[in-house]
Each structure stands twice: as structure tokens, then as C-alpha cells.
Design a protein around this motif. Structure first.
Motif, PDB file in Angstrom:
ATOM      1  N   PRO A 196       0.785  -1.240   0.000  1.00  0.00           N
ATOM      2  CA  PRO A 196       0.000   0.000   0.000  1.00  0.00           C
ATOM      3  C   PRO A 196       0.815   1.288   0.000  1.00  0.00           C
ATOM      4  N   ARG A 197       2.037   1.251   0.550  1.00  0.00           N
ATOM      5  CA  ARG A 197       2.834   2.480   0.598  1.00  0.00           C
ATOM      6  C   ARG A 197       4.313   2.144   0.518  1.00  0.00           C
ATOM      7  N   VAL A 198       5.086   3.130   0.104  1.00  0.00           N
ATOM      8  CA  VAL A 198       6.542   2.992   0.008  1.00  0.00           C
ATOM      9  C   VAL A 198       7.140   3.763   1.183  1.00  0.00           C
ATOM     10  N   ALA A 199       7.595   3.021   2.177  1.00  0.00           N
ATOM     11  CA  ALA A 199       7.994   3.643   3.442  1.00  0.00           C
ATOM     12  C   ALA A 199       9.202   4.559   3.309  1.00  0.00           C
ATOM     13  N   THR A 200      10.022   4.362   2.286  1.00  0.00           N
ATOM     14  CA  THR A 200      11.185   5.246   2.128  1.00  0.00           C
ATOM     15  C   THR A 200      10.758   6.693   1.875  1.00  0.00           C
ATOM     16  N   ARG A 201       9.519   6.886   1.435  1.00  0.00           N
ATOM     17  CA  ARG A 201       9.035   8.258   1.215  1.00  0.00           C
ATOM     18  C   ARG A 201       8.847   9.005   2.530  1.00  0.00           C
ATOM     19  N   GLN A 202       8.720   8.256   3.625  1.00  0.00           N
ATOM     20  CA  GLN A 202       8.581   8.892   4.948  1.00  0.00           C
ATOM     21  C   GLN A 202       9.913   8.939   5.699  1.00  0.00           C
ATOM     22  N   ALA A 203      10.983   8.442   5.070  1.00  0.00           N
ATOM     23  CA  ALA A 203      12.307   8.453   5.694  1.00  0.00           C
ATOM     24  C   ALA A 203      13.128   9.623   5.160  1.00  0.00           C
ATOM     25  N   THR A 204      14.222   9.935   5.871  1.00  0.00           N
ATOM     26  CA  THR A 204      15.059  11.081   5.498  1.00  0.00           C
ATOM     27  C   THR A 204      16.515  10.651   5.441  1.00  0.00           C
ATOM     28  N   PRO A 205      16.973  10.215   4.267  1.00  0.00           N
ATOM     29  CA  PRO A 205      18.394   9.838   4.158  1.00  0.00           C
ATOM     30  C   PRO A 205      19.273  11.074   4.215  1.00  0.00           C
ATOM     31  N   PRO A 206      20.546  10.916   4.592  1.00  0.00           N
ATOM     32  CA  PRO A 206      21.441  12.075   4.623  1.00  0.00           C
ATOM     33  C   PRO A 206      21.631  12.642   3.226  1.00  0.00           C
ATOM     34  N   VAL A 207      21.822  13.944   3.168  1.00  0.00           N
ATOM     35  CA  VAL A 207      22.039  14.600   1.882  1.00  0.00           C
ATOM     36  C   VAL A 207      23.469  14.333   1.433  1.00  0.00           C
ATOM     37  N   HIS A 208      23.580  13.817   0.227  1.00  0.00           N
ATOM     38  CA  HIS A 208      24.911  13.554  -0.343  1.00  0.00           C
ATOM     39  C   HIS A 208      25.050  14.345  -1.629  1.00  0.00           C
ATOM     40  N   ASN A 209      25.902  15.356  -1.597  1.00  0.00           N
ATOM     41  CA  ASN A 209      26.173  16.161  -2.783  1.00  0.00           C
ATOM     42  C   ASN A 209      27.386  15.592  -3.497  1.00  0.00           C
ATOM     43  N   GLN A 210      27.138  15.039  -4.659  1.00  0.00           N
ATOM     44  CA  GLN A 210      28.234  14.417  -5.410  1.00  0.00           C
ATOM     45  C   GLN A 210      29.226  15.492  -5.846  1.00  0.00           C
ATOM     46  N   SER A 211      30.487  15.217  -5.620  1.00  0.00           N
ATOM     47  CA  SER A 211      31.512  16.194  -5.986  1.00  0.00           C
ATOM     48  C   SER A 211      31.559  16.372  -7.501  1.00  0.00           C
ATOM     49  N   ALA A 212      31.751  17.617  -7.897  1.00  0.00           N
ATOM     50  CA  ALA A 212      31.781  17.915  -9.325  1.00  0.00           C
ATOM     51  C   ALA A 212      33.035  17.318  -9.965  1.00  0.00           C
ATOM     52  N   ILE A 213      32.857  16.791 -11.165  1.00  0.00           N
ATOM     53  CA  ILE A 213      33.982  16.230 -11.903  1.00  0.00           C
ATOM     54  C   ILE A 213      34.648  17.341 -12.710  1.00  0.00           C
TER      55      ILE A 213
END
Length: 408
Positions: A151-168
């Protein structure tokens, strides 16, 4: 049923075989206590029946996260994903199952998932790793949502850490020229130095040609070591790329289709063609091989291609010795794409050369602004207008904006 397995002391274990995934055995087991082998054999059938019941109605049965992960893996296998992709899927599937496998998927909450993220970070995992964990768990739950009425995708209610990929930042032309000089010096060196054998000197020369071919074609690592002699048209200066070599961690070396699952013809240019001609002379001097870059140590008859990982190891050593630490091997592909655009190569042609399925990948990921490009755009209008300004007065003869205002 196989005999119960003794784990030491009074501890025993029974196992049950599940349907294989991509040819890999899948098992579930349960341990129990028994005083001796006779007691263990009497007790094992009952423990086995409990385990089988759990697999269909309980612990890893229908509705659990563990069962959902198994179903998702089988679906990915049916799509014939590459060995490296399946390695990543299996890696995270085992960790998701270890953490949430016995939990019913409908009971999984965002708070539980956030606790998992915190545990990974506390264990020293990077934000990039946790973001990768979140991506794979989301894929599993989306599969359940779309295919099994979760019925639902629980990851939508979770908050993973923000990861800013380093620019190439692609290497500069000067860095590339310096690297090519180092490669050619190593390739041309014939004297065997201290602690070095003639075979290792030849291997270094061959490796140098392999890296330089990456630079002048934009190929991926696995593609350059997957080149075969019968795919090279020397007269036309064209190579047909049909294979890629992969070697996932803990898995044997595998030759597969290219990443886009399509053959493509690439332009070698004079440099690429000359490198291949030199490599052919090298191969003919020591034996025969269908592969342009064979692993002579693993198979003296030339039947095995070089491993893509071997390129990284030697490249890392070279850049550390010569102050090129910032240039990763994959950065050479970014340099190639950026250099091509700065040289006015049409994007559609570059897309085909790099083997990208989407033009947006070429434009948004592999092409980077450079000083050379900025100078080109600054002079582009000059070149375009050069043939259309013969009848116009010189720029210095045009009235300034203040003169024009006064006249008006």
C-alpha cells in the motif's frame, strides 16, 4: 533431508534450499539445541517443518521484506542485468534482508528506516554509501508497491542524509599531454631495470598503449580490454565495439555485451590506429591472441583478455609517482568528451562514439566548460560575421551611445 550440521557444543543447524537466483544457490537455515547426533536427528525434522512453514506464512514468507527482496532479485535477473549491476543488487539485498527480512513489509515505517540510516552512519559508512542503501531499499519497496499491492513505500517517509556528489573536473590538455609523455616513455623503455624482468617491461609497454587508447577514443575500461582483432578495420581506421569485460568483486572475469547492449563503430584517428598497429606487432612477436590486450600471465596462449581492474592499479601508481593524483582513469573519458565539443564535434556524433543511449547523458554529465571553450565562444561571432561586414564602417567609426543620444 540432509543430516543436521554440528556447530559445536550442543548447537546444530538444518538448511533448506530455495530457488536459485542467477544460478547462485539460495538457502535458509535454523539452529537448535541437541545433546548428541542421535537427538539432533530426531529433532531436525520438526525444526525443518517449522522453517518451511515460516518460509510460506511467516518469517521470510509472503508479505515479509525478505520475501519481497527475493522476488525483486528474481525480477532483475529476468531482465538480464549485467554482472556488475547484479553484484550491487545482491550486495544490498543481503543487507536489507539482514536488517528487515523478518518484518512484514506493510509494517515497515519511515522511522525504522531512519534508524537503519543512523546505524550505518554510526558504523562509519559514508553519506554516499547510505544514499546508495536508500536507493536500493526504495527500488525494492517500489517493486512491491507496483507488483504486489504494497500500500505504501515507506522510504518516502524516511530522510536519508544529503549527499552532494563532488563535481567532476576533467584534466587539462596540459595534464593529458604530460601523462601521454610519461606513458610513451614507459612504452619505449626496453632496458630492464633493477628488480624488473623483461616480461614486466613488456607488460608495462602494453599497458601504456591500452591507457593511451582510452585517451584517444573515449572508450570505457571494460570496452578497451574487450577489443578483438577481427573487429578492427585498419584501412578505414574504425573499430567495432562489441564486448565489455567485467570482474565484479568475488566473481570471475566475464565478457559481456557493451553497456548499451548495442555494437557501435568508433573512429580511431591516426593516433589510435598507430597504437593498434604497434600493439599488433607486439602480440605477433610473442604469440597469438584474439584479444587486442590479452592477459598473458593468466593464459600464455592469449585466450583471456586483460582485466579492467589491472588498468586502475597501474594508473594509480603512475599518477601517485608523477603528481597526477587528481586524474582518475574515468576522468579521461570526461576529458575526451569535453575536448571533442571544444573541437566542434557534433554532439550526436560524440554520443555515438561514447556509446550513450541518451544525448542528455553526453551533454549533462560528460561535457564540461573549459577555458578553451570559453575562448571559442568568444570568437565564434567574429568568425561568423567575418564574411558579412565588408561594407560596414569600422567599429571605431560607429558613434558612441552618448553621441547618439546627443544627436537625438
Amino acid at each position: 533431508m540432509s543430516a543436521p550440521e554440528w556447530l559445536g557444543g550442543k548447537k546444530w543447524r538444518v538448511r533448506i534450499e530455495l530457488e536459485p537466483i542467477r544460478g547462485k544457490r539460495q538457502q535458509r537455515s535454523r539452529s537448535f539445541q541437541a545433546n548428541n547426533i542421535t537427538a539432533a536427528k530426531r529433532k531436525a525434522p520438526m525444526i525443518l517443518r517449522e522453517l518451511e512453514a515460516d518460509l510460506t506464512t511467516g518469517v521470510l514468507g509472503v508479505g515479509t521484506v525478505g520475501k519481497l527482496v527475493d522476488d525483486w532479485l528474481r525480477a532483475k535477473t529476468r531482465q538480464e542485468r549485467s554482472p556488475t549491476t547484479m553484484y550491487g543488487y545482491n550486495f544490498w539485498a543481503s543487507r536489507i534482508t539482514a536488517r528487515f527480512g523478518t518484518l512484514r513489509a506493510v509494517n515497515l515505517t519511515g522511522a525504522m528506516i531512519d534508524d537503519w540510516y543512523d546505524e550505518l552512519l554510526a558504523a562509519g559508512k559514508s553519506k554516499a554509501t547510505v544514499a546508495n542503501a536508500a536507493k536500493h531499499l526504495r527500488m525494492v519497496l517500489l517493486y512491491g508497491h507496483n507488483k504486489q499491492d504494497l500500500p505504501r513505500v515507506a522510504t518516502r517517509q524516511a530522510t536519508p542524509p544529503v549527499h552532494n556528489q563532488s563535481a567532476i573536473v576533467p584534466p587539462s590538455n596540459a595534464d593529458i599531454a604530460r601523462a601521454v609523455g610519461l606513458l610513451r616513455t614507459g612504452a619505449q623503455r626496453v632496458a630492464v631495470g633493477r628488480g624488473e624482468t623483461a616480461a614486466s617491461a613488456r607488460g608495462r609497454a602494453e599497458w601504456s598503449r591500452c591507457i593511451e587508447l582510452l585517451m584517444c577514443t573515449g572508450l570505457r575500461r571494460g570496452e578497451v580490454v574487450g577489443l578483438r582483432w577481427d573487429d578492427w578495420d585498419e584501412q578505414a581506421g574504425v573499430m567495432t565495439v562489441r564486448h565489455s569485460v567485467v570482474e565484479p568483486s568475488g566473481s570471475p572475469l566475464t565478457v559481456k555485451e557493451t553497456k548499451g547492449k548495442r555494437n557501435r563503430d568508433i573512429e580511431l584517428g591516426a593516433t589510435g590506429n598507430a597504437l593498434l598497429a604497434e600493439q599488433r606487432r607486439f602480440v605477433e612477436a610473442i604469440g597469438t591472441s584474439p584479444w587486442v590486450f590479452a592477459n598473458w600471465r593468466a593464459a600464455p596462449n592469449g585466450s583471456v583478455p586483460r582485466s579492467p581492474g589491472s588498468l586502475n592499479v597501474t594508473w594509480a601508481r603512475l599518477r601517485a609517482e608523477h603528481g597526477l593524483e587528481k586524474i582518475r582513469l574515468h576522468d579521461l573519458r570526461h576529458w575526451y568528451a569535453t575536448m571533442a565539443v571544444d573541437s566542434a564535434v557534433p554532439l550526436a556524433v560524440l554520443q555515438q562514439q561514447l556509446g550513450h543511449a541518451q544525448l542528455s547523458t553526453t551533454m549533462n554529465i560528460y561535457v564540461h566548460p573549459t577555458d578553451e571553450g570559453r575562448r571559442l565562444i568568444g570568437s565564434a561571432a567574429d568568425r561568423a560575421l567575418a564574411g558579412n561586414t565588408a561594407e560596414l564602417p569600422a567599429v571605431s567609426a560607429q558613434p558612441t551611445s552618448s553621441d547618439a543620444l546627443e544627436r537625438n
